[in-house]
Motif scaffolding. Sequence first.
Motif, PDB file in Angstrom:
ATOM      1  N   UNK A  11       0.817  -1.210   0.000  1.00 46.12           N
ATOM      2  CA  UNK A  11       0.000   0.000   0.000  1.00 46.12           C
ATOM      3  C   UNK A  11       0.855   1.266   0.000  1.00 46.12           C
ATOM      4  N   UNK A  12       1.592   1.503   1.070  1.00 49.07           N
ATOM      5  CA  UNK A  12       2.410   2.714   1.163  1.00 49.07           C
ATOM      6  C   UNK A  12       3.607   2.630   0.230  1.00 49.07           C
ATOM      7  N   UNK A  13       4.217   1.454   0.137  1.00 50.68           N
ATOM      8  CA  UNK A  13       5.452   1.345  -0.652  1.00 50.68           C
ATOM      9  C   UNK A  13       5.216   1.558  -2.140  1.00 50.68           C
ATOM     10  N   UNK A 152       2.820   5.367  10.950  1.00 56.86           N
ATOM     11  CA  UNK A 152       1.537   5.711  10.345  1.00 56.86           C
ATOM     12  C   UNK A 152       0.374   5.152  11.173  1.00 56.86           C
ATOM     13  N   UNK A 153      -0.800   5.745  10.974  1.00 60.44           N
ATOM     14  CA  UNK A 153      -2.051   5.152  11.454  1.00 60.44           C
ATOM     15  C   UNK A 153      -2.731   4.525  10.240  1.00 60.44           C
ATOM     16  N   UNK A 154      -4.071   4.572  10.143  1.00 61.20           N
ATOM     17  CA  UNK A 154      -4.683   3.990   8.953  1.00 61.20           C
ATOM     18  C   UNK A 154      -4.213   4.754   7.729  1.00 61.20           C
ATOM     19  N   UNK A 155      -3.661   4.028   6.784  1.00 57.53           N
ATOM     20  CA  UNK A 155      -3.205   4.599   5.518  1.00 57.53           C
ATOM     21  C   UNK A 155      -3.879   3.821   4.399  1.00 57.53           C
ATOM     22  N   UNK A 156      -4.459   4.551   3.458  1.00 58.50           N
ATOM     23  CA  UNK A 156      -5.255   3.900   2.417  1.00 58.50           C
ATOM     24  C   UNK A 156      -4.882   4.493   1.065  1.00 58.50           C
ATOM     25  N   UNK A 157      -5.352   3.851   0.004  1.00 58.55           N
ATOM     26  CA  UNK A 157      -5.114   4.319  -1.354  1.00 58.55           C
ATOM     27  C   UNK A 157      -5.163   3.151  -2.308  1.00 58.55           C
ATOM     28  N   UNK A 158      -5.128   3.425  -3.604  1.00 56.24           N
ATOM     29  CA  UNK A 158      -5.260   2.351  -4.576  1.00 56.24           C
ATOM     30  C   UNK A 158      -6.641   1.729  -4.471  1.00 56.24           C
ATOM     31  N   UNK A 159      -6.687   0.431  -4.207  1.00 56.93           N
ATOM     32  CA  UNK A 159      -7.966  -0.239  -4.046  1.00 56.93           C
ATOM     33  C   UNK A 159      -8.287  -0.538  -2.574  1.00 56.93           C
ATOM     34  N   UNK A 160      -7.560   0.034  -1.657  1.00 57.88           N
ATOM     35  CA  UNK A 160      -7.857  -0.236  -0.252  1.00 57.88           C
ATOM     36  C   UNK A 160      -7.576   0.992   0.596  1.00 57.88           C
ATOM     37  N   UNK A 161      -8.314   1.234   1.644  1.00 59.43           N
ATOM     38  CA  UNK A 161      -9.462   0.482   2.090  1.00 59.43           C
ATOM     39  C   UNK A 161     -10.169   1.326   3.135  1.00 59.43           C
ATOM     40  N   UNK A 162     -11.435   1.083   3.370  1.00 59.55           N
ATOM     41  CA  UNK A 162     -12.150   1.660   4.499  1.00 59.55           C
ATOM     42  C   UNK A 162     -12.186   0.609   5.601  1.00 59.55           C
ATOM     43  N   UNK A 192     -11.720   8.689  14.697  1.00 65.29           N
ATOM     44  CA  UNK A 192     -10.910   7.974  13.721  1.00 65.29           C
ATOM     45  C   UNK A 192     -10.428   8.950  12.655  1.00 65.29           C
ATOM     46  N   UNK A 193      -9.343   8.602  12.003  1.00 62.70           N
ATOM     47  CA  UNK A 193      -8.816   9.419  10.906  1.00 62.70           C
ATOM     48  C   UNK A 193      -8.011   8.524   9.979  1.00 62.70           C
ATOM     49  N   UNK A 194      -8.065   8.817   8.689  1.00 62.45           N
ATOM     50  CA  UNK A 194      -7.370   8.008   7.679  1.00 62.45           C
ATOM     51  C   UNK A 194      -6.560   8.924   6.781  1.00 62.45           C
TER      52      UNK A 194
END
Length: 342
Positions: A11-13, A152-162, A192-194
Amino acid sequence: MRVLIIGGTGNISTAITEQLMEQAEMEIVHYNRGNRESPDGVQTIIGDRRDFISFEQQMKTAGYFDCVIDMIGFLPDEVESAIRAFKGKVGQYIFCSTVDVYTKQADYYPIDEKHSRKALPSFAYGYNKMLCEELLLAAHDPQTFAVTIFRPAQTYGGTGFAVASLGDGTYQMKRLRQGHRIIIHGDGTSIWAACHRSDVARAFIQAIGNPRVSGKAYNVTAEEWMTYDRYWRIVAEVLGAPEPHIVHIPTDLLGSLLPNRAEWCVENFQHPNIFDNTAARNDLGFSYTIPWSQGIQAVIRLLDENGAIDCQVEQPYYDSLLEAWEEANLTMKRQMQDMDSL
């Protein structure tokens, strides 16, 4: 500059790789099992880091790296192997940790990097990351093994995720579109925060070759704090779903009934996720630039292009839990009414 990313296609990488590729005179190398293809122009060394002897030999053969970014170090023995592999042979070692190393419940808010780190053994992910940090900080040496840690905390992007209170977030998106009830822990007011992976990745990039970050740890988290109800109401709005029918179930009960499915909810989601990014802003120019509604819209668009939401397999336990909760509520109401009439 020669940069090795252990992982590289997660995800992050993925975002780190994309941003590194925009820079001139940058040689990027991935080390992973080769299950996902790296972008053109990125060299991949295929191997298993848990085969420690082989991994350490591969790193010796690979030669000197100006920076190693370790995105998949989860266990202490993996970090011990990395120290053997890279100490005295790398310019900088950046480790991706997590905010889950911090003590729950928090001593104060917002949580900064000085906050106590007492992750409990019951939550293996956070506990092992804490042990990894301890090993790295003990091994840190500005000359031979300059360590920087990101949390990091919740990190999202691409196809993921809630993130759902229970089970899979993409399945919960399907339920929202179908107008079905969704479960949210507690009374829905936990904070919460993303943070989008593009924002988090920029902090990693800015750390490369930066002398200010040697021996330090940094929070890199979102700054758009929402109740859990609001977080999921935004998802529903972006999905074009009906007004969500939210059912609140106590977190402790979820953990008792479904300990494996509700582990993260019990250990993490029920606690306010409010973190102080001041150090990352000062040393790395970190900023939160992508609001949740905008970022999750891009995620949902990609999920829909792949049909990933509609094809989610039904989870019978979910409706069974809702039915049991409804019946328990009715039973308690009848009992209280009977007692009140005495």
